[in-house]
Design a protein around this motif. Structure first.
Motif, PDB file in Angstrom:
ATOM      1  N   VAL A  64      76.678  20.779 -43.243  1.00 46.25           N
ATOM      2  CA  VAL A  64      77.696  20.674 -42.202  1.00 46.25           C
ATOM      3  C   VAL A  64      79.071  20.923 -42.794  1.00 46.25           C
ATOM      4  O   VAL A  64      79.450  20.299 -43.781  1.00 46.25           O
ATOM      5  CB  VAL A  64      77.672  19.262 -41.556  1.00 46.25           C
ATOM      6  N   CYS A 112      73.927  15.029 -38.975  1.00 48.42           N
ATOM      7  CA  CYS A 112      73.413  16.366 -39.307  1.00 48.42           C
ATOM      8  C   CYS A 112      72.913  16.405 -40.745  1.00 48.42           C
ATOM      9  O   CYS A 112      71.840  16.945 -41.029  1.00 48.42           O
ATOM     10  CB  CYS A 112      74.491  17.427 -39.099  1.00 48.42           C
ATOM     11  N   TYR A 168      70.718  19.265 -42.488  1.00 49.87           N
ATOM     12  CA  TYR A 168      71.569  20.411 -42.196  1.00 49.87           C
ATOM     13  C   TYR A 168      72.848  20.338 -43.018  1.00 49.87           C
ATOM     14  O   TYR A 168      73.415  19.266 -43.195  1.00 49.87           O
ATOM     15  CB  TYR A 168      71.946  20.461 -40.715  1.00 49.87           C
ATOM     16  N   TYR A 195      78.909  12.585 -36.537  1.00 48.62           N
ATOM     17  CA  TYR A 195      78.130  13.786 -36.266  1.00 48.62           C
ATOM     18  C   TYR A 195      77.733  14.469 -37.578  1.00 48.62           C
ATOM     19  O   TYR A 195      76.581  14.851 -37.763  1.00 48.62           O
ATOM     20  CB  TYR A 195      78.941  14.741 -35.389  1.00 48.62           C
TER      21      TYR A 195
END
Length: 112
Positions: free
Chosen positions: A106, A99, A104, A95
């Motif tokens: 994270v 991301c 993004y 995950y």
């Protein structure tokens, strides 16, 4: 994972399903889905919503207490202890990588 990517694509294209009763806010919702809202100040979004549905007074304000929000982290931790892992979900490392690949930042250590 394929389903998540399909939903993400639909939202980015502004083709998500708007729930019953929210149709009057369709343009505001779609701006959020498509990422266009990232450059809009929240106060402007609030003004747009108020122009559509009117300004709410103190009687319409949430009755949720401050304690409710102060206990949010402990409530989430309790929920996480009880929940059954959905095998269709990505593991935390995958995950985070997905991301980051999307651009993004994270920080997942608090969830592990």
């Amino acid at each position: 994972m394929q389903e998540v990517r399909q939903i993400e694509t639909q939202l980015l294209e502004g083709r998500g399903t708007v729930g019953a009763g929210a149709e009057i806010l369709m343009d505001v919702i779609q701006v959020g889905w498509t990422g266009q809202a990232a450059s809009i100040k929240f106060s402007k979004v609030k003004e747009r919503v108020e122009a559509i549905i009117g300004v709410g007074g103190p009687e319409t304000a949430s009755k949720t207490t401050e304690e409710h929000y102060q206990r949010l982290e402990s409530r989430c931790a309790e929920w996480l202890k009880r929940v059954t892992l959905n095998q269709r979900l990505m593991n935390p490392n995958d995950y985070c990588a997905a991301c980051k690949a999307k651009g993004y930042e994270v920080e997942m250590d608090i969830w592990r």
